[in-house]
Design a protein around this motif. Sequence first.
Motif, mmCIF file in Angstrom:
data_model
loop_
_atom_site.group_PDB
_atom_site.id
_atom_site.type_symbol
_atom_site.label_atom_id
_atom_site.label_comp_id
_atom_site.label_asym_id
_atom_site.label_seq_id
_atom_site.Cartn_x
_atom_site.Cartn_y
_atom_site.Cartn_z
ATOM 1 N N VAL A 12 -16.689 24.134 20.799
ATOM 2 C CA VAL A 12 -16.892 23.008 19.879
ATOM 3 C C VAL A 12 -16.529 23.537 18.492
ATOM 4 C CG1 VAL A 12 -18.473 21.237 19.053
ATOM 5 C CG2 VAL A 12 -18.658 22.071 21.409
ATOM 6 N N ALA B 166 -15.242 21.904 15.659
ATOM 7 C CA ALA B 166 -15.398 21.077 14.464
ATOM 8 C C ALA B 166 -16.323 19.928 14.838
ATOM 9 C CB ALA B 166 -14.039 20.546 13.998
ATOM 10 N N PRO B 167 -16.871 19.229 13.860
ATOM 11 C CA PRO B 167 -17.736 18.102 14.200
ATOM 12 C C PRO B 167 -17.019 17.105 15.118
ATOM 13 C CG PRO B 167 -17.947 18.623 11.882
ATOM 14 C CD PRO B 167 -16.792 19.446 12.410
ATOM 15 N N GLY B 168 -17.586 16.928 16.316
ATOM 16 C CA GLY B 168 -17.056 15.956 17.256
ATOM 17 C C GLY B 168 -15.889 16.412 18.106
ATOM 18 N N HIS C 72 -23.889 22.594 20.914
ATOM 19 C CA HIS C 72 -23.520 23.309 19.696
ATOM 20 C C HIS C 72 -24.505 22.957 18.589
ATOM 21 C CE1 HIS C 72 -21.282 24.662 16.193
ATOM 22 N NE2 HIS C 72 -20.595 25.428 17.024
ATOM 23 N N HIS D 93 -24.264 22.742 15.370
ATOM 24 C CA HIS D 93 -23.806 22.028 14.171
ATOM 25 C C HIS D 93 -22.817 20.907 14.440
ATOM 26 C CE1 HIS D 93 -25.778 25.201 11.998
ATOM 27 N NE2 HIS D 93 -25.030 26.104 12.607
ATOM 28 N N HIS D 94 -22.021 20.997 15.506
ATOM 29 C CA HIS D 94 -20.896 20.085 15.672
ATOM 30 C C HIS D 94 -21.074 19.039 16.765
ATOM 31 C CE1 HIS D 94 -18.915 22.481 12.742
ATOM 32 N NE2 HIS D 94 -18.523 23.445 13.547
ATOM 33 N N ASP D 95 -22.220 18.980 17.423
ATOM 34 C CA ASP D 95 -22.486 17.949 18.428
ATOM 35 C C ASP D 95 -22.777 16.624 17.763
ATOM 36 O OD1 ASP D 95 -22.166 19.141 20.901
ATOM 37 O OD2 ASP D 95 -24.255 19.781 21.075
ATOM 38 N N VAL E 44 -19.814 15.510 20.808
ATOM 39 C CA VAL E 44 -18.356 15.584 20.885
ATOM 40 C C VAL E 44 -17.785 14.251 21.350
ATOM 41 C CG1 VAL E 44 -16.455 16.660 22.177
ATOM 42 C CG2 VAL E 44 -18.307 18.067 21.239
ATOM 43 N N ASN F 264 -8.783 21.149 10.550
ATOM 44 C CA ASN F 264 -9.184 21.422 9.169
ATOM 45 C C ASN F 264 -9.214 20.126 8.370
ATOM 46 O OD1 ASN F 264 -9.477 24.163 9.596
ATOM 47 N ND2 ASN F 264 -7.403 24.649 8.918
ATOM 48 N N GLU G 156 -10.730 16.985 8.194
ATOM 49 C CA GLU G 156 -11.973 16.468 8.768
ATOM 50 C C GLU G 156 -11.871 15.016 9.229
ATOM 51 O OE1 GLU G 156 -15.260 17.312 6.190
ATOM 52 O OE2 GLU G 156 -14.725 19.436 6.063
ATOM 53 N N ALA H 138 -10.593 14.024 13.577
ATOM 54 C CA ALA H 138 -11.448 13.790 14.750
ATOM 55 C C ALA H 138 -11.902 12.338 14.816
ATOM 56 C CB ALA H 138 -12.649 14.720 14.740
#
Length: 145
Positions: free
Chosen positions: A57, A59-61, A91, A93-95, A97, A123, A125, A128
Amino acid sequence: MEQPSLPLPAVSVGVSAADWREAIRSAGEALESAGTTGPGYADRMVAMVDDHGPYIVIAPGVALAHARPDDDVRRTGWAVVTLAEPVVFGHPHHDPVSVVVGFAATEPDAHVTGVARIANLFNDESLAAALARATSPDAVRALLP
């Protein structure tokens, strides 16, 4: 190394997955549909998370599912799966997904380079969220290089 193209069979939109394992297997099915891998690769991607945790995971999502090069990889390639409902991978911080990118490479150098190139796409943001909102495989492909 140039980013491998994203063939239409490698994109699935609005996939239902009960958990992270199903989400990763959906990416494996997309890789297999595109002719990138054989049927065993999805299980190897799941095993990587079982063995090493939710490091995929990135990045966020976004999860970047992959496994080491092996005989079940026919060619280097990637797939993108968007989920109908976000899935928790564990994860911190990033869950959750919403987008699962599957990646397979035939050689170790291509594996390292490919994972880095795909990770660098996120990178931005906003990517996603844009992918998660896409309503067709062509819309997904239009958002990616």
